[in-house]
Design a protein around this motif. Structure first.
Motif, PDB file in Angstrom:
ATOM      1  N   HIS A   1       0.945  -1.217  -0.052  1.00 58.56           N
ATOM      2  CA  HIS A   1       0.070   0.196  -0.118  1.00 58.56           C
ATOM      3  C   HIS A   1       0.883   1.240   0.099  1.00 58.56           C
ATOM      4  N   VAL A   2       1.045   1.842  -1.180  1.00 55.01           N
ATOM      5  CA  VAL A   2       1.913   3.008  -1.244  1.00 55.01           C
ATOM      6  C   VAL A   2       1.100   4.092  -0.638  1.00 55.01           C
ATOM      7  N   LEU A   3       1.937   4.775  -0.147  1.00 55.95           N
ATOM      8  CA  LEU A   3       1.463   6.293   0.499  1.00 55.95           C
ATOM      9  C   LEU A   3       1.400   7.196  -0.454  1.00 55.95           C
TER      10      LEU A   3
ATOM     11  N   GLY B   1      11.543  -0.425   3.169  1.00 58.53           N
ATOM     12  CA  GLY B   1      10.573  -0.725   2.322  1.00 58.53           C
ATOM     13  C   GLY B   1      10.244   0.325   1.520  1.00 58.53           C
TER      14      GLY B   1
ATOM     15  N   GLY C   1       9.775   0.779  -1.609  1.00 61.59           N
ATOM     16  CA  GLY C   1       8.874   0.558  -2.735  1.00 61.59           C
ATOM     17  C   GLY C   1       9.214   1.340  -4.058  1.00 61.59           C
TER      18      GLY C   1
ATOM     19  N   THR D   1       8.241   6.781  -3.155  1.00 58.35           N
ATOM     20  CA  THR D   1       7.470   7.982  -2.803  1.00 58.35           C
ATOM     21  C   THR D   1       7.950   8.709  -1.700  1.00 58.35           C
TER      22      THR D   1
ATOM     23  N   GLU E   1      14.851  -2.254   0.123  1.00 57.72           N
ATOM     24  CA  GLU E   1      13.815  -2.610  -0.445  1.00 57.72           C
ATOM     25  C   GLU E   1      14.258  -4.405  -0.911  1.00 57.72           C
ATOM     26  N   ARG E   2      13.170  -5.202  -0.572  1.00 57.06           N
ATOM     27  CA  ARG E   2      13.456  -6.513  -0.726  1.00 57.06           C
ATOM     28  C   ARG E   2      13.041  -6.928  -2.216  1.00 57.06           C
TER      29      ARG E   2
ATOM     30  N   PHE F   1      11.095  -3.439  -7.670  1.00 52.98           N
ATOM     31  CA  PHE F   1      11.176  -2.416  -7.019  1.00 52.98           C
ATOM     32  C   PHE F   1      12.258  -1.969  -6.996  1.00 52.98           C
TER      33      PHE F   1
ATOM     34  N   ASP G   1      16.946  -7.519   2.930  1.00 54.41           N
ATOM     35  CA  ASP G   1      15.606  -7.717   3.711  1.00 54.41           C
ATOM     36  C   ASP G   1      15.684  -6.890   5.038  1.00 54.41           C
ATOM     37  N   LEU G   2      14.793  -5.997   5.423  1.00 55.64           N
ATOM     38  CA  LEU G   2      14.831  -5.311   6.584  1.00 55.64           C
ATOM     39  C   LEU G   2      15.115  -6.209   7.788  1.00 55.64           C
TER      40      LEU G   2
ATOM     41  N   ASN H   1       7.419   4.049   5.395  1.00 59.07           N
ATOM     42  CA  ASN H   1       5.970   3.346   5.584  1.00 59.07           C
ATOM     43  C   ASN H   1       6.410   1.936   5.432  1.00 59.07           C
TER      44      ASN H   1
ATOM     45  N   LEU I   1       5.719  -6.878   9.436  1.00 60.12           N
ATOM     46  CA  LEU I   1       7.121  -6.734   9.799  1.00 60.12           C
ATOM     47  C   LEU I   1       7.472  -5.690  11.143  1.00 60.12           C
TER      48      LEU I   1
HETATM   49  C1  SAM Z   1       3.737  -0.482   2.470  1.00 63.13           C
HETATM   50  S1  SAM Z   1       4.760  -0.723   1.181  1.00 63.13           S
HETATM   51  C2  SAM Z   1       5.466   0.916   1.128  1.00 63.13           C
HETATM   52  C3  SAM Z   1       6.040   1.432  -0.132  1.00 63.13           C
HETATM   53  C4  SAM Z   1       6.550   2.941  -0.102  1.00 63.13           C
HETATM   54  N1  SAM Z   1       7.678   3.128   1.085  1.00 63.13           N
HETATM   55  C5  SAM Z   1       5.366   3.863   0.100  1.00 63.13           C
HETATM   56  O1  SAM Z   1       5.072   4.263   1.173  1.00 63.13           O
HETATM   57  O2  SAM Z   1       5.032   4.315  -1.030  1.00 63.13           O
HETATM   58  C6  SAM Z   1       6.123  -1.742   1.854  1.00 63.13           C
HETATM   59  C7  SAM Z   1       7.135  -2.186   1.140  1.00 63.13           C
HETATM   60  O3  SAM Z   1       8.202  -2.953   1.788  1.00 63.13           O
HETATM   61  C8  SAM Z   1       8.576  -3.992   0.954  1.00 63.13           C
HETATM   62  N2  SAM Z   1       9.060  -5.070   1.729  1.00 63.13           N
HETATM   63  C9  SAM Z   1       8.212  -6.016   2.130  1.00 63.13           C
HETATM   64  N3  SAM Z   1       9.059  -6.866   2.881  1.00 63.13           N
HETATM   65  C10 SAM Z   1      10.479  -6.602   3.059  1.00 63.13           C
HETATM   66  C11 SAM Z   1      11.272  -6.792   3.746  1.00 63.13           C
HETATM   67  N4  SAM Z   1      11.329  -8.203   4.461  1.00 63.13           N
HETATM   68  N5  SAM Z   1      12.469  -6.143   3.457  1.00 63.13           N
HETATM   69  C12 SAM Z   1      12.437  -5.035   2.775  1.00 63.13           C
HETATM   70  N6  SAM Z   1      11.462  -4.430   2.202  1.00 63.13           N
HETATM   71  C13 SAM Z   1      10.261  -5.185   2.295  1.00 63.13           C
HETATM   72  C14 SAM Z   1       7.626  -4.065  -0.209  1.00 63.13           C
HETATM   73  O4  SAM Z   1       8.052  -4.760  -1.248  1.00 63.13           O
HETATM   74  C15 SAM Z   1       6.950  -2.700  -0.288  1.00 63.13           C
HETATM   75  O5  SAM Z   1       7.644  -1.796  -1.331  1.00 63.13           O
END
Ligand code: SAM
Length: 182
Positions: free
Chosen positions: A10-12, A37, A39, A42, A58-59, A63, A83-84, A99, A104
Motif C-alpha cells: 500500500h503505497v502512501l 521498504g 517501494g 515515494t 527494498e526486498r 522495485f 531484507d529489512l 512506511n 514486519l
Molecule cells: C507498505 S509498502 C511501502 C512502499 C513505499 N515506502 C511507500 O510508502 O510508498 C512496503 C514496502 O516494503 C517492501 N518489503 C516487504 N517486505 C520487505 C522486507 N522484508 N525487507 C525490505 N522491504 C520489504 C515491499 O516490497 C514494499 O515496497
C-alpha cells in the motif's frame, strides 16, 4: 502488473502526509536516514531533497530496479537490495522515515530498539493504528523497556484513503525519539 499493485503493498499517496513525516523527522544535510521498504521511492525522493543521505532498503527485485533507475543520478541515495530483517544497521547515528510492511512492524522495532548500541536517533514510521496504540501504551515488559530509552508517541492518524490501493484499516504516524539526545 505494476509493482505497487502487488498484494499487501500500500503505497502512501498523500503528499501532505509524506511532507508531515519528513518535517517531523527534522532530517537534513549530513544526516543519515533509512527508508525501509522504499517501494517506488515515494518517501525516498522527498527525503533526498532535504540533503540527507538516504538508504532505500527494498526486498522486491522489481522495485529495486525501479529505484535504481529513478535515483541513478542522485549520489545522496543508495538503493540497498536487502531484507529489512537482516540488513546491517549503521554504527553511526541514523534516523528512519518509512512506511513499513505492517507484518514486519514488531520485527523492525525489535531490531531498532533492542540494540545495545543506541545509534537510532529518531524514527517516523507509518504503522497500523492498533499496533501503534499497543506500542505506546507500554504495557509489556519489552515495550516498557523501550520507553525507558526512547520516547514513543502517536503523532496522528493517517486515513486509509491516503494509500493506494486503499487498505482495510487506518494507520498511525508513530514517532520515536532517543531519550537524552544531545
Ligand atoms: C507498505 S509498502 C511501502 C512502499 C513505499 N515506502 C511507500 O510508502 O510508498 C512496503 C514496502 O516494503 C517492501 N518489503 C516487504 N517486505 C520487505 C522486507 N522484508 N525487507 C525490505 N522491504 C520489504 C515491499 O516490497 C514494499 O515496497
Amino acid at each position: 502488473m505494476l509493482p505497487h499493485a502487488r498484494t499487501g503493498v500500500h503505497v502512501l499517496s498523500a503528499h501532505a502526509v509524506i511532507r508531515r513525516l519528513i518535517r517531523s523527522s527534522g532530517v537534513g544535510p549530513d544526516d543519515l536516514v533509512i527508508d525501509f521498504g522504499a517501494g517506488p521511492g515515494t518517501i525516498t525522493a522527498p527525503l533526498a531533497a532535504t540533503g540527507a543521505r538516504v538508504l532505500a532498503v527494498e526486498r522486491d527485485v522489481a522495485f529495486v530496479h525501479r529505484l535504481t533507475r529513478r535515483f541513478a543520478d542522485q549520489p545522496l541515495v543508495k538503493v540497498v537490495h536487502a531484507d529489512l530483517r537482516t540488513v546491517p544497521l549503521p554504527g553511526r547515528d541514523f534516523s528512519v522515515v518509512a512506511n513499513i510492511p505492517f507484518a514486519l512492524s514488531t520485527v523492525l522495532l525489535r531490531r531498532l530498539l533492542n540494540r545495545r548500541r543506541r545509534s537510532l536517533a529518531a524514527a517516523d514510521l507509518v504503522v497500523e493504528w492498533g499496533f501503534a496504540q499497543r506500542i505506546v501504551a507500554a504495557r509489556t515488559p519489552e515495550t516498557a523497556k523501550w520507553s525507558e530509552k526512547y520516547e514513543l508517541r502517536v503523532a496522528g492518524r493517517i486515513r486509509r484513503t491516503d494509500f493506494r490501493p486503499v487498505p482495510r484499516v487506518d494507520s498511525a504516524h508513530l514517532v520515536i525519539r532517543r531519550r537524552g539526545r544531545e
